[in-house]
Design a protein around this motif. Structure first.
Motif, short mmCIF file in Angstrom:
data_model
loop_
_atom_site.label_atom_id
_atom_site.label_comp_id
_atom_site.label_asym_id
_atom_site.label_seq_id
_atom_site.Cartn_x
_atom_site.Cartn_y
_atom_site.Cartn_z
N SER A 132 0.85 -1.21 0.00
CA SER A 132 0.00 0.00 0.00
C SER A 132 0.88 1.25 0.00
N PRO B 238 -8.09 1.81 -4.28
CA PRO B 238 -6.82 1.37 -4.86
C PRO B 238 -5.93 2.55 -5.27
N PRO C 106 -5.92 -4.71 1.56
CA PRO C 106 -5.55 -3.63 0.62
C PRO C 106 -6.20 -2.32 1.04
#
Ligand code: NOJ
Length: 590
Positions: free
Chosen positions: A452, A472, A468
């Motif tokens: 990340s 994104p 995650p």
């Protein structure tokens, strides 16, 4: 919990005088907690993440941190749907984490400002659940804005009370199944509160005191121009076409109503019982001529100047934005500048798009922006150069500046998030017409590598993989990360650190004089020196700021700088020492 500060009985009017309030010329850094730093690896930023980055914030040189909501929330609107105004979302931490964070920020010399959301609660708030379980006309429903459908209590109830539209799209009314509807200016999960109800007002006073007693130094007031509305006399008004507060006489039934003056006067009285008095800044999209009603020292003390924020990168528009902001000085308020926040397309993208581009601003309400994906028209280097010039522009103005996390990294918008990851209700309620605000809320990159980019841990205890990030991150975040920029003296991060250091040295009284400048250029000067020095402090002389806005496409002539000591530029000068377009310089003139 940090020890409650002592309450003073002395009245403090916020005017510069014997003691200048700390916030009048403060630089405040906005943390969007879910996207700042994730200490526990669940993919969501958290309060312990903020605590772990206190030294980064202190090194940056800001004076205060404003945290967007971290309260319990289903995140229907990024936390602006608050379940309980006096607690921390378990996804983000605990009250003990909040206290630890506040203590760490204070120990580093930083003040703490929290977001307060008085216009609405979430639909999971205990008051709203009680309202749903109670009959029409009950005290529980009286805390919100419930009305019968258009056909009245005996009709089929198929029609909402009026045609008003929510700011996020769709009807502003939601039926509850018994013939009544409730009003929500934003998402349906955000029922509007009824501010003529004394119980609502008292409850918020308690909430403000709750955070103040925990050591908070100020509040950012969400939709400060909302809250009070004249519903019954105006059910015929078309909310969709008149939904901004841009009228200048207080006649709008839904926004910027005169009754608000009383609400914030009461808040100010509470704020002034603390020593030092609490700061407050209004998020109020109102006609500039009405902004003083929020920023007046007898009210909140500050109100964001969105005119500068909304200006295209054009000398005349920028100057107009500055002039409208400076009007605050006339009422004894401090000017309050910002070029970015969690609601708008990031400045480095906005300034790299043609002025009339749809991604830059929304035609109906410029504060709300549309995003339709990556634009081939984006000139990223130009956008970044202007964002760098823009930050020197705003930091050189008298008053206080609010920076948004990632701005110091020169981050661009992430315009190409796939539809399935979007979280913003604006995207859902507009049926795809708007992409929403997620593109400026993507978790920060701290390192060039890792799952990340350092937003969360690389691995968890026991070797498990962290979740995650909740949105994104694009591959190009690697090159924009803090660690990469630390190693590059020309980076946006170094520019911000340098600018904040220099500003501290030359900051003088809240005055500004416009200087002669060629077309396309803004040039002003201020007395350099300590703010209370009455003009010309240790440094002496005048602090000049020259902004060469250049032409719409970034072209334009270089301009000579005033003779003096060059303090800082946002980009390189030419060989003759002249200022190129899309660049700002600070010069100290003896
Ligand atoms: C303004 C906030 O900045 C925004 O993020 C939010 O969606 C609305 N107010 C509603 O609370």
């Amino acid at each position: 919990m940090t020890s409650p500060r002592h309450r003073s009985t002395a009245r403090h009017d916020g005017h510069p005088g014997a003691t200048t309030p700390w916030w009048r010329q403060a630089v405040v850094y906005q943390v969007y907690p879910r996207s700042f730093a994730d200490a526990d690896g669940d993919g969501l930023g958290d309060l312990r993440g903020v605590t772990s980055r206190v030294s980064y914030l202190a090194d940056l040189g800001v004076d205060a941190v404003w945290l967007s909501p971290f309260y319990p929330s289903a995140l229907a609107d990024g936390g602006y749907d608050v379940d309980d105004h006096r607690d921390v979302d378990p996804k983000l931490g605990t009250l003990a984490d909040f206290d630890e964070m506040t203590a760490a920020l204070h120990a580093a010399g930083l003040r703490v400002v929290v977001d307060i959301v008085p216009n609405h609660t979430s639909d999971r708030h205990r008051w709203f659940r009680e309202a749903l379980a109670s009959p029409r006309g009950s005290a529980a429903r009286g805390r919100y804005v419930f009305r019968d459908g258009r056909d009245g209590p005996a009709g089929p109830m198929s029609e909402p009370p009026s045609s008003w539209r929510s700011l996020f799209g769709g009807s502003a009314w939601e039926p509850v199944g018994d013939g009544q509807w409730y009003l929500h200016a934003f998402a349906r999960e955000q029922p509007d509160l009824e501010w003529s109800n004394r119980e609502v007002r008292d409850d918020f006073l308690q909430t403000l005191g709750f955070w103040a007693d925990r050591g908070v130094d100020g509040f950012r007031v969400d939709v400060a121009h909302g809250l009070v509305r004249d519903v019954d006399n105006n059910l015929h008004v078309d909310f969709a076409t008149t939904h901004t507060g841009a009228v200048d006489d207080g006649s709008h039934p839904l926004w910027d109503r005169d009754e608000l003056v009383d609400v914030y006067r009461e808040w100010r009285q509470l704020f002034d019982t603390y020593d030092p008095p609490l700061a407050a800044v209004a998020e109020a999209s109102v006609h500039p001529s009405r902004r003083w009603r929020y920023s007046d020292p007898s009210s909140l003390g500050q109100a964001f100047t969105f005119d500068l924020f909304e200006a295209a990168w054009d000398a005349a528009e920028l100057r107009r934005g500055v002039e409208l902001g400076l009007e605050q000085l006339e009422v004894g308020a401090s000017c309050t500048w910002t070029l970015a926040n969690h609601d708008c397309v990031r400045a480095a993208s906005r300034y790299g798009l043609p002025p009339d581009h749809e991604q830059r601003s929304h035609p109906a309400s410029k504060a709300w922006v549309t995003r339709h994906g990556a634009s081939p028209e984006l000139d990223a280097p130009l956008g970044l150069a202007r964002a760098r010039a823009g930050v020197l522009l705003e930091l050189a103005l008298p008053g206080s500046t609010y920076l948004y996390q990632g701005e110091e990294l020169g981050l661009r918008e992430v315009p190409d998030l796939p539809p399935e990851v979007l979280q913003d209700p604006m995207a859902f309620r507009s049926e795809g017409a708007e992409k929403g605000r997620d593109g400026c809320r993507v978790p920060l990159p701290w390192t060039p590598t890792g799952p990340s980019f350092g937003f969360g841990p690389d691995d968890l205890e026991g070797g498990a993989a962290p979740s995650p990030p909740h949105l994104p991150q694009p591959a190009w975040f690697a090159g924009a990360s803090v660690a990469v920029q630390e190693a590059d003296p020309t980076s946006a991060l170094h520019l911000h650190r340098h600018a904040l250091r220099v500003r501290r040295d030359v900051l003088g009284p809240e005055e500004l004089t416009w200087e002669e400048a060629p077309e396309g250029v803004l040039h002003w000067s201020r007395p350099a020196g300590p703010p209370q020095g009455g003009g010309g402090g240790e440094e002496g002389g005048r602090w000049h700021c020259v902004v060469n806005a250049g032409g719409a496409d970034g072209s334009g002539a270089v301009v000579p700088l005033p003779a003096g000591r060059l303090l800082l530029t946002s980009g390189p000068l030419d060989d003759a020492g002249h200022l190129p377009p899309s660049t700002t310089a600070w010069v100290l003139v003896p």
